[in-house]
Write an enzyme that holds these catalytic residues in place. Sequence first.
Site, PDB file in Angstrom:
ATOM      1  N   SER A 111      93.278  65.148   3.635  1.00 48.21           N
ATOM      2  CA  SER A 111      92.140  64.889   3.591  1.00 48.21           C
ATOM      3  C   SER A 111      91.138  64.845   4.560  1.00 48.21           C
ATOM      4  O   SER A 111      91.862  64.322   5.130  1.00 48.21           O
ATOM      5  CB  SER A 111      90.870  64.259   2.394  1.00 48.21           C
ATOM      6  OG  SER A 111      90.979  62.312   3.171  1.00 48.21           O
ATOM      7  N   ASP A 112      90.936  65.165   5.766  1.00 47.51           N
ATOM      8  CA  ASP A 112      90.242  64.317   6.650  1.00 47.51           C
ATOM      9  C   ASP A 112      89.464  63.666   6.144  1.00 47.51           C
ATOM     10  O   ASP A 112      89.093  62.584   4.883  1.00 47.51           O
ATOM     11  CB  ASP A 112      89.362  65.413   7.184  1.00 47.51           C
ATOM     12  CG  ASP A 112      89.139  65.386   9.415  1.00 47.51           C
ATOM     13  OD1 ASP A 112      89.709  64.213   9.351  1.00 47.51           O
ATOM     14  OD2 ASP A 112      89.151  66.197   9.692  1.00 47.51           O
ATOM     15  N   TYR A 113      89.375  62.805   6.866  1.00 47.95           N
ATOM     16  CA  TYR A 113      88.452  61.093   7.242  1.00 47.95           C
ATOM     17  C   TYR A 113      87.699  61.172   5.642  1.00 47.95           C
ATOM     18  O   TYR A 113      86.296  61.690   6.625  1.00 47.95           O
ATOM     19  CB  TYR A 113      88.003  60.292   8.858  1.00 47.95           C
ATOM     20  CG  TYR A 113      88.052  59.150   8.744  1.00 47.95           C
ATOM     21  CD1 TYR A 113      88.615  58.004   9.487  1.00 47.95           C
ATOM     22  CD2 TYR A 113      87.139  58.393   8.352  1.00 47.95           C
ATOM     23  CE1 TYR A 113      89.266  57.745   9.659  1.00 47.95           C
ATOM     24  CE2 TYR A 113      86.968  57.030   8.800  1.00 47.95           C
ATOM     25  CZ  TYR A 113      87.622  56.681   9.494  1.00 47.95           C
ATOM     26  OH  TYR A 113      87.422  55.273   9.454  1.00 47.95           O
ATOM     27  N   THR A 114      87.589  60.338   5.318  1.00 52.22           N
ATOM     28  CA  THR A 114      86.356  60.473   4.208  1.00 52.22           C
ATOM     29  C   THR A 114      86.251  61.463   3.448  1.00 52.22           C
ATOM     30  O   THR A 114      85.077  62.226   3.008  1.00 52.22           O
ATOM     31  CB  THR A 114      85.463  59.366   4.206  1.00 52.22           C
ATOM     32  OG1 THR A 114      84.680  60.238   5.492  1.00 52.22           O
ATOM     33  CG2 THR A 114      86.159  57.986   5.239  1.00 52.22           C
ATOM     34  N   GLY A 115      86.813  62.982   3.593  1.00 53.98           N
ATOM     35  CA  GLY A 115      86.819  64.285   3.333  1.00 53.98           C
ATOM     36  C   GLY A 115      86.474  63.863   1.927  1.00 53.98           C
ATOM     37  O   GLY A 115      85.339  65.004   1.470  1.00 53.98           O
TER      38      GLY A 115
END
Length: 754
Positions: A294-298
């Site tokens: 995932s991207d940051y907190t995606g």
Amino acid sequence: MNREVPTVPPRPLLVGMIAVLLAAPAAAKPPVYATPAEKAFVDALMAKMTVEEKLGQLNQPAGVGNNTGPAAMTGNEDQIRKGEIGTYLGTQGAVLTCRLQRIAVEQSRLGIPLMFGYDVIHGHRTVFPVPLGESASFDPVEVQHAARVAAIEASAHGIHWTYAPMVDIARDPRWGRVVEGAGEDPYLGSVLAAARVRGFQGDDLRKPDAVLATAKHFVAYGAAEGGRDYDVADISERTLHEVYLPPFKAAVDAGAQSIMAAFNEIAGVPMHAHRPLIEDLLRKEWGWDGLLVSDYTGVMELMPHGVAADRKQAGALGLRAGVDVDMVSQIYVKDLPAEVKAGRVPMAQVDASVRRVLNAKYRLGLFENPYRSCTDDGAHERAMTLTPQHRADARRMAQKSLVLLENDNDVLPLSKSVRTLAVIGPLADHRRAMLGNWAVAGREEDAVTPIEGLKAALGDGTRLVIAKGADIDSQDTSGFAQAVAAAKQADAVVMFLGEHPDMSAEANNRTSLDLPGVQEQLALAVAATGKPVVAVLLNGRPLSIGGLKGKVPAILEAWFPGVEGGHAITDVLFGDVNPSAKLPVTFPHNVGQVPIYYAHKNTGRPPSEQEKYTSKYLDVPWTPLYAFGHGLSYTTFRYDAPVVAKKTLAPSALQQQVSVRVTNTGKREGVEVVQLYVRDDVATVTRPVKQLRGFQRVSLAPGESKTVTFDLGFEDLAMYDDRMQRVVEPGTFTVYVGGSSDRTREVAFEVTAQ
């Protein structure tokens, strides 16, 4: 690719003809990365794991403290011991990472090693030009080498995994992250995506200096509406497949072991929940079995997207879509154990993701050698960091990234015997502007500024008169008088103008592409002195600098050029290096032209100066300020008419060779980037006016000629038809060859129906 192509039965074309469509060759079998030994090892390990330990492998917390720098890890060591952490974000340093690795290997129940991920975007400690600048080199060999150097340094600092390359195609320069990619073109983007993957991963992932490459952001992140980061990407299926997916496919074909999901949504589905694109296309159709992060907190952001009501639902959606690693939000490890045990999240989905995490660690050799970069005192880390050779590599890459936009009256190169040189502008001594954006491990003290480069090159024989003139983003003109006075007493003037690094990259979007503040007025005031003036631009996006054209005689685009930027700029200014770079992205007259890119459609009413009711503007030309592929040299090149090997191609032999003779007509040795574009003249669906299908860097001595040859095959001529099938349709094709997308010579050939 030159392959024989089967045909499918004839069907009517929209132009009223009957023709045979030439279908794509049968797809090769999907790549199989897992060896029998790997599968057996991972099977045996997974059989021992609890639900909590499995979900722990999918958990990636940020490093405690500054998660984009060496973290002082004082917390969550108990989580490591419990097997609740599989990978780390933003933690580096050989001593620190090895201490944490020992906890995982020696103090957890199963001894599964950690994997450390870090943003190594354009160099580690040795910072290279920003990716957009590297892409201007049109030199995949050099770009691959830059990634190799970055991997060598990063791995010595305990890093196993980089979140690069960014392969998003960007056609809206308002978007701040245009600086991180290869620009606007899918072909160039694909070539450089593959080069960067090969550079990061090397020829063997088990070697200590290899790092996992991550192609990001999957997919169409660069199509954000309004140029606003994180926004919706409202694009057609055709645009998705023709523009935004090709660089990811190239990265997969080059062996990329990791891909990152994008923040955006496509057609109402956020990418962190987009099972059709991740599971169906990426994994099943393309056969990719790597690690999707995932991207940051995606995953957590599926809640504000409006498709998940709570953390548990967000986690279930992300896992079902095929997002293997949850970056930072810790939803998988904290919220999903109960869901799995209750049967609301299938164990099969968990196991599939856990397997991919363990596969990645196995392929890196971490089970055999978890301490591959460890030294008690960090000696190896120091020995491999910012070496003289790495600095030389960064300088060479920067030299190849500088684009000469204008050079009226041959103002450049300057003479080193110049007695007095005025150095003006807010970026002349700006260290961060050398490093640019996402230079996460870079240090300002390592960077050579333009003033330092000039002093080193010129010595005591030249007097430098320095005046700032104005701040980067200020309306204060009180420094103009000093700048003009400095210019008047000088034999030549070099101005350093542009953006602050914080004006581009993530979340740094602009509604104006003008030079910030009063810098344009400063440049014009200095140019009005009549002295030979050179403007050097330091920036992370195309700028609308039409106000300088015709008034500032020489303009050099330097991007953010890295730790050796000051030296590289000076090398070009004084002719020690002849510039060869080309623009990987179009420069507009103003922001109102955006989006503007060379591979546009013709429309039913193509622009015409003679006809009112055609596709153009009232206030500026419809053409760009500087076209894709533009870039001047200190010499000149002549192109003869291109020649094709065959005037007609049969469906069974779609192989064409295009040759062009290029001559250096100037007095200096130079390198020309010869570019080849193709157009399908009449098709069942509208086609771009031209598309890049090849380029070569060619070195020529004064008066020397060389014949440059390109091979075209099925993929170079193919398109998606109205049924979204990959085909080559019979008809004429025009080939364009030249030194930029808007300055070419052409030749045509025909693909027959039989």
